[in-house]
Design an enzyme around this catalytic site. Structure first.
Site, PDB file in Angstrom:
ATOM      1  CB  SER A 139      -2.192  -0.444  -5.520  1.00 56.79           C
ATOM      2  OG  SER A 139      -2.270   1.062  -5.772  1.00 56.79           O
TER       3      SER A 139
ATOM      4  CG  HIS B 223      -0.345  -0.769  -1.667  1.00 57.06           C
ATOM      5  ND1 HIS B 223       0.952  -0.845  -1.021  1.00 57.06           N
ATOM      6  CD2 HIS B 223       0.065   0.379  -2.596  1.00 57.06           C
ATOM      7  CE1 HIS B 223       1.693   0.054  -1.473  1.00 57.06           C
ATOM      8  NE2 HIS B 223       1.353   0.973  -2.231  1.00 57.06           N
TER       9      HIS B 223
ATOM     10  CG  ASP C  43      -0.381   3.802  -4.089  1.00 57.19           C
ATOM     11  OD1 ASP C  43       0.762   3.615  -3.369  1.00 57.19           O
ATOM     12  OD2 ASP C  43      -0.903   2.946  -4.816  1.00 57.19           O
TER      13      ASP C  43
ATOM     14  CG  MET D 174       0.621   9.675  -4.173  1.00 61.44           C
ATOM     15  SD  MET D 174       0.555   9.146  -6.089  1.00 61.44           S
ATOM     16  CE  MET D 174       0.887   7.597  -6.384  1.00 61.44           C
TER      17      MET D 174
ATOM     18  CG  HIS E  24       3.168   3.609  -0.608  1.00 64.79           C
ATOM     19  ND1 HIS E  24       3.598   3.351  -1.818  1.00 64.79           N
ATOM     20  CD2 HIS E  24       4.437   4.106  -0.069  1.00 64.79           C
ATOM     21  CE1 HIS E  24       4.588   3.738  -2.268  1.00 64.79           C
ATOM     22  NE2 HIS E  24       5.215   4.308  -1.036  1.00 64.79           N
TER      23      HIS E  24
ATOM     24  CG  MET F 188       4.384   7.590  -2.303  1.00 63.78           C
ATOM     25  SD  MET F 188       3.672   6.848  -3.629  1.00 63.78           S
ATOM     26  CE  MET F 188       2.186   6.462  -2.759  1.00 63.78           C
TER      27      MET F 188
ATOM     28  CG  MET G  30       9.187   3.049  -4.509  1.00 61.74           C
ATOM     29  SD  MET G  30       7.382   2.474  -3.953  1.00 61.74           S
ATOM     30  CE  MET G  30       6.748   3.031  -5.692  1.00 61.74           C
TER      31      MET G  30
ATOM     32  CG  ASP H 146       4.224   0.208  -4.634  1.00 65.24           C
ATOM     33  OD1 ASP H 146       3.394  -0.413  -5.714  1.00 65.24           O
ATOM     34  OD2 ASP H 146       3.920   1.235  -4.018  1.00 65.24           O
TER      35      ASP H 146
HETATM   36  C1  DX5 Z   1       2.954   4.112  -7.366  1.00 62.93           C
HETATM   37  C2  DX5 Z   1       2.191   3.630  -6.226  1.00 62.93           C
HETATM   38  C3  DX5 Z   1       1.968   2.201  -6.666  1.00 62.93           C
HETATM   39  C4  DX5 Z   1       0.891   1.986  -7.975  1.00 62.93           C
HETATM   40  C5  DX5 Z   1       1.139   0.744  -8.458  1.00 62.93           C
HETATM   41  O1  DX5 Z   1       3.367   5.351  -6.867  1.00 62.93           O
HETATM   42  O2  DX5 Z   1       3.064   3.585  -5.015  1.00 62.93           O
HETATM   43  O3  DX5 Z   1       1.477   1.480  -5.536  1.00 62.93           O
HETATM   44  O4  DX5 Z   1      -0.278   2.169  -7.505  1.00 62.93           O
HETATM   45  O5  DX5 Z   1       0.570   0.484  -9.509  1.00 62.93           O
HETATM   46  P1  DX5 Z   1       1.020  -0.472 -10.707  1.00 62.93           P
HETATM   47  O6  DX5 Z   1       1.058  -1.940 -10.219  1.00 62.93           O
HETATM   48  O7  DX5 Z   1      -0.033  -0.267 -11.989  1.00 62.93           O
HETATM   49  O8  DX5 Z   1       2.607  -0.261 -11.032  1.00 62.93           O
HETATM   50 ZN    ZN Z   2       2.242   2.412  -3.385  1.00 63.60          ZN
END
Ligand code: DX5
Ligand code: ZN
Length: 215
Positions: free
Chosen positions: A9, A34, A36, A38, A67, A69, A140, A173
């Protein structure tokens, strides 16, 4: 069992040199990247949007696992497909179930894989009737928003039950490291998203290998 795939990620990457960070994990053997996304509404953090994904797609040579969110994800799906996403995950908490079939068909018609994610507090029952409409499920194992959080162990029985009814890919994740990876793979997961464990490692190649060797 499918081969275990590792998806670092980039939330844990150094964004001042993202291209080098991406090359680093590619050379270390990452299977996909990956990403993220947000919005500060669905989760208490803001990261990046389609314009950054577009530039990532120029430098990355492995698939982009995006991903989302964000609230109201259907408004942004075209943008993320256009930006070069290879996989798009939406949260079941952010869309009306009645729309899943249509949104999934649209995403898949562009050759992009469609995944659905569920938060730790969302029961598996919520998605059981839509499993036929998705390519993969992202379970998750932290409450989304930040990397570096502790793994929530209740994810393990959830993955085990999901594996008993779902033949597609199961991604996990949040809080994935050498120890937790063993637990989720044993339960039936085959894609591991990992931020801090891979990007924070002195030897990212060894970290990825360790995750992949859990089978
Ligand atoms: C959390 C993200 C994850 C995060 C994972 O909201 O969706 O993808 O980056 O990070 P680690 O592996 O450090 O928990
Ligand atoms: Zn993620």
């Amino acid at each position: 069992m499918n081969k275990i795939k590792v998806a670092p990620s980039i939330l844990s990457a150094d964004f001042s040199c993202l291209d080098r960070e991406i090359k680093k994990v590619e050379q270390a053997g990452a299977d996909m990247l990956h990403i993220d996304v947000m919005d500060g509404h669905f989760v208490p953090n803001i990261t990046i949007g389609p314009c950054v994904v577009k530039y990532i797609s120029k430098v990355a040579s492995i698939p982009l696992d995006v991903h989302l969110m964000i609230e109201n994800p259907e408004s942004f799906i075209d943008d993320f497909i256009g930006a070069g996403s290879d996989m798009i995950t939406l949260h079941i908490e952010t869309i009306a179930k009645s729309k899943i079939k249509e949104i999934g068909a649209k995403i898949r018609s562009k050759g992009v894989k469609f995944g659905i994610s569920l938060n730790p507090g969302t029961p598996l029952d919520t998605i059981k009737d839509i499993l036929g409409d998705v390519d993969f499920v992202l379970v998750m194992s932290v409450n989304p928003g930040f990397s570096g959080q502790a793994f929530i162990p209740e994810a393990v029985p959830k993955i085990r039950e999901l594996r008993s009814i779902f033949k597609g890919d199961i991604a996990v994740d949040g809080g994935i490291n050498g120890e937790t990876a063993a637990l989720v793979v044993e339960a039936g997961a085959n894609i591991l998203a990992a931020g801090s464990y891979v990007f924070g490692a002195k030897d990212p190649k060894a970290a990825i290998l360790k995750l992949r060797m859990q089978a």
